[in-house]
Design an enzyme around this catalytic site. Structure first.
Site, PDB file in Angstrom:
ATOM      1  N   GLU A  75     -46.572 -98.580 -17.664  1.00 19.26           N
ATOM      2  CA  GLU A  75     -47.443 -97.409 -17.502  1.00 19.26           C
ATOM      3  C   GLU A  75     -46.805 -96.319 -16.634  1.00 19.26           C
ATOM      4  O   GLU A  75     -47.516 -95.475 -16.083  1.00 19.26           O
ATOM      5  CB  GLU A  75     -48.784 -97.816 -16.886  1.00 19.26           C
ATOM      6  CG  GLU A  75     -49.657 -98.640 -17.810  1.00 19.26           C
ATOM      7  CD  GLU A  75     -51.071 -98.764 -17.251  1.00 19.26           C
ATOM      8  OE1 GLU A  75     -52.000 -98.324 -17.946  1.00 19.26           O
ATOM      9  OE2 GLU A  75     -51.235 -99.294 -16.150  1.00 19.26           O
ATOM     10  N   HIS A  94     -52.156 -95.939  -8.921  1.00 21.78           N
ATOM     11  CA  HIS A  94     -52.999 -96.464  -9.998  1.00 21.78           C
ATOM     12  C   HIS A  94     -53.338 -97.911  -9.680  1.00 21.78           C
ATOM     13  O   HIS A  94     -52.443 -98.739  -9.507  1.00 21.78           O
ATOM     14  CB  HIS A  94     -52.272 -96.392 -11.341  1.00 21.78           C
ATOM     15  CG  HIS A  94     -52.951 -97.185 -12.413  1.00 21.78           C
ATOM     16  ND1 HIS A  94     -54.266 -96.970 -12.766  1.00 21.78           N
ATOM     17  CD2 HIS A  94     -52.537 -98.210 -13.187  1.00 21.78           C
ATOM     18  CE1 HIS A  94     -54.612 -97.824 -13.713  1.00 21.78           C
ATOM     19  NE2 HIS A  94     -53.584 -98.602 -13.989  1.00 21.78           N
ATOM     20  N   HIS A  96     -56.643-101.145 -10.241  1.00 22.56           N
ATOM     21  CA  HIS A  96     -57.821-101.612 -10.962  1.00 22.56           C
ATOM     22  C   HIS A  96     -58.891-101.999  -9.936  1.00 22.56           C
ATOM     23  O   HIS A  96     -59.469-103.083 -10.015  1.00 22.56           O
ATOM     24  CB  HIS A  96     -57.465-102.808 -11.849  1.00 22.56           C
ATOM     25  CG  HIS A  96     -56.390-102.532 -12.842  1.00 22.56           C
ATOM     26  ND1 HIS A  96     -55.734-103.531 -13.533  1.00 22.56           N
ATOM     27  CD2 HIS A  96     -55.840-101.364 -13.276  1.00 22.56           C
ATOM     28  CE1 HIS A  96     -54.824-102.989 -14.341  1.00 22.56           C
ATOM     29  NE2 HIS A  96     -54.866-101.683 -14.197  1.00 22.56           N
ATOM     30  N   HIS A 159     -60.809 -99.449 -17.326  1.00 21.30           N
ATOM     31  CA  HIS A 159     -59.418 -99.792 -17.020  1.00 21.30           C
ATOM     32  C   HIS A 159     -59.143 -99.733 -15.516  1.00 21.30           C
ATOM     33  O   HIS A 159     -58.885-100.764 -14.903  1.00 21.30           O
ATOM     34  CB  HIS A 159     -58.497 -98.845 -17.808  1.00 21.30           C
ATOM     35  CG  HIS A 159     -57.044 -98.957 -17.479  1.00 21.30           C
ATOM     36  ND1 HIS A 159     -56.083 -98.207 -18.109  1.00 21.30           N
ATOM     37  CD2 HIS A 159     -56.372 -99.703 -16.569  1.00 21.30           C
ATOM     38  CE1 HIS A 159     -54.890 -98.502 -17.614  1.00 21.30           C
ATOM     39  NE2 HIS A 159     -55.040 -99.407 -16.678  1.00 21.30           N
TER      40      HIS A 159
HETATM   41 ZN   LIG Z   1     -53.611-100.169 -15.313  1.00 17.69          ZN
END
Ligand SMILES: [Zn+2]
Length: 229
Positions: A75, A94, A96, A159
């Site tokens: 990603e 980033h 979760h 996500h």
């Molecule tokens: Zn992710």
């Protein structure tokens, strides 16, 4: 210079892992390369709290690893495309983080029921809904950057979350605050009653009073000390 930035990405990653934003081996933080070559990004295969300076890589906009070892996160376009779209942004996180992900999945707006959400609101935290799958292409990274716009955070619905800042200290503290805000909203709803929250004018005033640059740096320093390294 590369030693400093590796250390910074390592510290940010460990802070996020210690703050329970790690999802096993998933989630990553990056800082813009001062030379404009791309993003210094945590390597893949390790949890956030296992990130050491030698597990940080320099990745360019095509995903080529220019410096560092090990596999890279698929990603990476989250980082490189946001950095390309936002010259004011020096770092991208980033994760979760569980309460923030749950709040966004529930379709609930983040509300400033306590201090933390005032870091973001107003505006409403934007919601990226083009896909809940991974951000694997430059095109998806560009679309995510467009949804983020000028905001400090974006929900990747079903996500994760992305936070940004002028540097990695700010982006990391933002990720910690976003999760705290979502958690506090959950707790508030749990009491039932008649929830209240700050209006936009008060939110902006609180942002200036509570989350000025010096305070954000002090929070970062506190979080580093808590690592006990
Ligand atoms: Zn992710």
């Amino acid at each position: 210079m590369s030693d400093d930035i590796r250390e910074l990405v390592s510290l940010a990653s460990r802070i996020l892992g210690t703050a329970d934003q790690g999802d096993l081996i998933w989630g990553h933080a990056s800082a813009r390369d001062p030379g404009g070559r791309g993003a210094w990004l945590k390597a893949s295969g390790w949890s956030l709290d296992e990130t050491t300076p030698d597990r940080v890589q320099l990745v360019d906009e095509d995903g080529t690893v220019l410096d560092g070892d090990g596999p890279r996160h698929s990603e990476y376009p989250i980082h490189t495309e946001i950095l390309a779209a936002r010259p004011d942004v020096g770092a991208v996180v980033h994760t979760h983080s569980p309460y923030a992900v749950a709040l966004a999945a529930a379709g609930v707006e983040l509300l400033p029921v306590s201090h933390a959400a005032n870091y973001f609101v107003p505006p409403s935290v934007p919601r990226f809904t083009a896909t809940a799958d991974l951000i694997l292409t430059r095109e998806l990274g560009r679309r995510l950057a467009a949804t983020l716009g000028q905001a400090t955070a974006v929900f990747l619905v079903n996500h994760g979350v992305v936070t940004v800042g002028p540097d990695l200290r700010h982006a990391t503290v933002a990720a910690v605050l976003l999760e705290r805000a979502a958690h506090q909203q959950w707790l508030t709803r749990g009491f039932g009653g008649w929830p209240t929250w700050s209006g936009p004018e008060e939110s902006l005033a609180k942002r200036g009073h509570i989350y000025h640059d010096q305070a954000v740096i002090q929070v970062w320093d506190h979080l580093v000390r808590r690592l006990g390294l």
